[in-house]
Design a protein around this motif. Structure first.
Motif, PDB file in Angstrom:
ATOM      1  N   TYR A  83     -23.338 167.870  43.036  1.00  0.00           N
ATOM      2  CA  TYR A  83     -23.015 166.488  42.652  1.00  0.00           C
ATOM      3  C   TYR A  83     -21.628 166.389  42.015  1.00  0.00           C
ATOM      4  N   SER A  84     -21.306 167.287  41.115  1.00  0.00           N
ATOM      5  CA  SER A  84     -20.037 167.214  40.395  1.00  0.00           C
ATOM      6  C   SER A  84     -18.874 167.823  41.163  1.00  0.00           C
ATOM      7  N   VAL A  85     -19.157 168.405  42.321  1.00  0.00           N
ATOM      8  CA  VAL A  85     -18.122 169.093  43.096  1.00  0.00           C
ATOM      9  C   VAL A  85     -17.601 168.225  44.234  1.00  0.00           C
ATOM     10  N   ILE A  86     -18.513 167.584  44.941  1.00  0.00           N
ATOM     11  CA  ILE A  86     -18.150 166.799  46.124  1.00  0.00           C
ATOM     12  C   ILE A  86     -17.806 165.371  45.711  1.00  0.00           C
ATOM     13  N   PRO A  87     -16.639 164.852  46.117  1.00  0.00           N
ATOM     14  CA  PRO A  87     -16.209 163.515  45.692  1.00  0.00           C
ATOM     15  C   PRO A  87     -16.919 162.415  46.477  1.00  0.00           C
ATOM     16  N   PRO A  88     -16.962 161.193  45.937  1.00  0.00           N
ATOM     17  CA  PRO A  88     -17.507 160.060  46.688  1.00  0.00           C
ATOM     18  C   PRO A  88     -16.577 159.649  47.819  1.00  0.00           C
ATOM     19  N   PHE A  89     -17.090 158.853  48.758  1.00  0.00           N
ATOM     20  CA  PHE A  89     -16.245 158.282  49.806  1.00  0.00           C
ATOM     21  C   PHE A  89     -15.245 157.316  49.190  1.00  0.00           C
ATOM     22  N   SER A  90     -14.018 157.351  49.661  1.00  0.00           N
ATOM     23  CA  SER A  90     -13.086 156.274  49.368  1.00  0.00           C
ATOM     24  C   SER A  90     -13.380 155.141  50.353  1.00  0.00           C
ATOM     25  N   TYR A  91     -12.831 153.954  50.070  1.00  0.00           N
ATOM     26  CA  TYR A  91     -13.079 152.830  50.959  1.00  0.00           C
ATOM     27  C   TYR A  91     -12.491 153.087  52.339  1.00  0.00           C
ATOM     28  N   THR A  92     -11.306 153.671  52.380  1.00  0.00           N
ATOM     29  CA  THR A  92     -10.664 153.958  53.656  1.00  0.00           C
ATOM     30  C   THR A  92     -11.495 154.942  54.468  1.00  0.00           C
ATOM     31  N   GLU A  93     -12.028 155.959  53.817  1.00  0.00           N
ATOM     32  CA  GLU A  93     -12.872 156.940  54.508  1.00  0.00           C
ATOM     33  C   GLU A  93     -14.157 156.293  55.009  1.00  0.00           C
ATOM     34  N   ALA A  94     -14.735 155.419  54.195  1.00  0.00           N
ATOM     35  CA  ALA A  94     -15.963 154.745  54.604  1.00  0.00           C
ATOM     36  C   ALA A  94     -15.735 153.883  55.836  1.00  0.00           C
ATOM     37  N   PHE A  95     -14.569 153.262  55.911  1.00  0.00           N
ATOM     38  CA  PHE A  95     -14.232 152.405  57.047  1.00  0.00           C
ATOM     39  C   PHE A  95     -14.171 153.205  58.347  1.00  0.00           C
ATOM     40  N   SER A  96     -13.929 154.511  58.241  1.00  0.00           N
ATOM     41  CA  SER A  96     -13.784 155.365  59.421  1.00  0.00           C
ATOM     42  C   SER A  96     -15.080 156.043  59.843  1.00  0.00           C
ATOM     43  N   ILE A  97     -16.186 155.813  59.136  1.00  0.00           N
ATOM     44  CA  ILE A  97     -17.455 156.442  59.495  1.00  0.00           C
ATOM     45  C   ILE A  97     -17.913 155.898  60.855  1.00  0.00           C
ATOM     46  N   PRO A  98     -18.154 156.753  61.849  1.00  0.00           N
ATOM     47  CA  PRO A  98     -18.478 156.259  63.195  1.00  0.00           C
ATOM     48  C   PRO A  98     -19.888 155.683  63.325  1.00  0.00           C
ATOM     49  N   GLN A 103     -22.419 153.753  57.934  1.00  0.00           N
ATOM     50  CA  GLN A 103     -21.235 153.089  57.406  1.00  0.00           C
ATOM     51  C   GLN A 103     -21.616 151.873  56.572  1.00  0.00           C
ATOM     52  N   SER A 104     -22.556 151.063  57.065  1.00  0.00           N
ATOM     53  CA  SER A 104     -22.947 149.857  56.339  1.00  0.00           C
ATOM     54  C   SER A 104     -23.604 150.198  55.008  1.00  0.00           C
ATOM     55  N   ILE A 105     -24.359 151.293  54.979  1.00  0.00           N
ATOM     56  CA  ILE A 105     -25.007 151.701  53.730  1.00  0.00           C
ATOM     57  C   ILE A 105     -23.964 152.190  52.731  1.00  0.00           C
ATOM     58  N   VAL A 106     -22.999 152.966  53.210  1.00  0.00           N
ATOM     59  CA  VAL A 106     -21.940 153.451  52.321  1.00  0.00           C
ATOM     60  C   VAL A 106     -21.137 152.277  51.770  1.00  0.00           C
ATOM     61  N   PHE A 107     -20.785 151.326  52.636  1.00  0.00           N
ATOM     62  CA  PHE A 107     -20.048 150.151  52.177  1.00  0.00           C
ATOM     63  C   PHE A 107     -20.801 149.426  51.063  1.00  0.00           C
ATOM     64  N   VAL A 157      -4.995 140.753  49.167  1.00  0.00           N
ATOM     65  CA  VAL A 157      -5.398 142.152  49.313  1.00  0.00           C
ATOM     66  C   VAL A 157      -4.817 142.685  50.620  1.00  0.00           C
ATOM     67  N   SER A 158      -4.192 143.832  50.537  1.00  0.00           N
ATOM     68  CA  SER A 158      -3.559 144.414  51.719  1.00  0.00           C
ATOM     69  C   SER A 158      -4.600 144.845  52.740  1.00  0.00           C
ATOM     70  N   GLY A 159      -4.390 144.453  53.986  1.00  0.00           N
ATOM     71  CA  GLY A 159      -5.290 144.854  55.063  1.00  0.00           C
ATOM     72  C   GLY A 159      -4.780 146.038  55.864  1.00  0.00           C
ATOM     73  N   SER A 160      -3.641 146.613  55.461  1.00  0.00           N
ATOM     74  CA  SER A 160      -3.014 147.665  56.266  1.00  0.00           C
ATOM     75  C   SER A 160      -3.879 148.914  56.375  1.00  0.00           C
ATOM     76  N   LYS A 161      -4.575 149.293  55.289  1.00  0.00           N
ATOM     77  CA  LYS A 161      -5.411 150.492  55.315  1.00  0.00           C
ATOM     78  C   LYS A 161      -6.662 150.298  56.174  1.00  0.00           C
ATOM     79  N   LEU A 162      -6.932 149.044  56.492  1.00  0.00           N
ATOM     80  CA  LEU A 162      -8.068 148.739  57.364  1.00  0.00           C
ATOM     81  C   LEU A 162      -7.624 148.554  58.809  1.00  0.00           C
ATOM     82  N   GLY A 163      -6.331 148.743  59.062  1.00  0.00           N
ATOM     83  CA  GLY A 163      -5.816 148.553  60.401  1.00  0.00           C
ATOM     84  C   GLY A 163      -5.605 147.096  60.748  1.00  0.00           C
ATOM     85  N   LEU A 164      -5.539 146.224  59.722  1.00  0.00           N
ATOM     86  CA  LEU A 164      -5.354 144.794  59.954  1.00  0.00           C
ATOM     87  C   LEU A 164      -3.883 144.427  59.810  1.00  0.00           C
TER      88      LEU A 164
END
Length: 252
Positions: A83-98, A103-107, A157-164
């Motif tokens: 738990y203390s070793v592995i980091p949480p998903f960032s929003y950008t990483e969550a957006f890339s979950i196939p 993906q919806s649960i992580v969001f 809010v910048s949409g660039s990291k979301l590919g917008l």
């Protein structure tokens, strides 16, 4: 044996194969799906890190109930140890979950304030308002009225990291008494008027508006009390800022 972590999405741990299994699409017939997807343990833990922000909550709300119900599992030992070793998903990483289900649960577990901070944002306009709202105990007992100030800020809010190519917009609700904040996505046409932006996050059938007695809001949830029992009909419309704030009697 299958242990269901999230029954509404059919995500479960198969103790025979020692795998976390998730459907590829959101549906209610996953048990007949011969091609589910295996979610690796580290990704599952990264999601849990988003959902449970500290280890005490993680243990008491996730690990211990499962252990009390079915006994100990190697998976639980792994999740607790890492738990203390592995980091949480960032929003950008969550957006890339196939996997769209996963993906919806992580969001759903990522805090909007942290997500907006990561994407990058700029304040556009600010508006304050004194309010007098009802207060209730946890048992639902009316405790009287409380007067305080609320502050609303619209942000680009910048949409660039979301590919917008275009930016997106949000309104930040700030309570001066509790120092708590809440973010809501808004239409860009209300970006210059925070009060109007808040009012337009609420939609109701047009024929019900004359019969609204009061509104109570908790985050994204709004409760509407009517003066008469009216069947909803017609278009879904929003209230003006004057209508909305004159009818709002409680919020948290």
């Amino acid at each position: 044996m299958k242990i269901y972590f999230f029954k509404e999405n059919q995500i479960h741990f198969d103790t025979e194969s020692n795998q976390i299994i998730c459907p590829r699409t959101i549906n209610t017939t996953f048990i007949f799906d011969s091609h589910p997807e295996i979610i690796n343990k580290s990704d599952f833990l990264r999601f849990l890190r988003c959902k449970y922000s500290n280890k005490d909550r993680f243990m008491s709300n996730f690990i211990e109930p499962i252990r009390n119900g079915v006994g100990n599992l190697d998976l639980l030992d792994y999740l607790e140890a890492e738990y203390s070793v592995i980091p949480p998903f960032s929003y950008t990483e969550a957006f890339s979950i196939p996997n769209l289900v996963f993906q919806s649960i992580v969001f759903g577990s990522i805090r909007v304030s942290e997500m907006i901070k990561e994407l990058g944002h700029t304040r556009i306009a600010t508006a304050g308002l004194p309010v007098k709202h009802k207060q209730y105990s946890r048992a639902g007992e009316f405790l009287g009225y409380h007067e305080y100030d609320v502050i609303f800020e619209t942000h680009k809010v910048s949409g660039s990291k979301l590919g917008l190519r275009e930016n997106i917009y949000a309104v930040r609700c700030w309570c001066t008494t509790t120092n708590n904040e809440h973010w809501l996505w808004i239409d860009d046409q209300y970006k210059d008027d925070p009060l109007e932006a808040i009012a337009h996050t609420f939609f109701i059938h047009e024929n019900l508006i004359p019969f609204i007695k009061e509104l109570k809001r908790q985050g994204d949830i709004l409760l509407v009390e009517l003066t008469e029992d009216i069947e909803p009909r017609g278009n879904m419309v929003s209230l003006s800022k004057d209508q909305y704030f004159s009818l709002l009697t409680a919020q948290s």
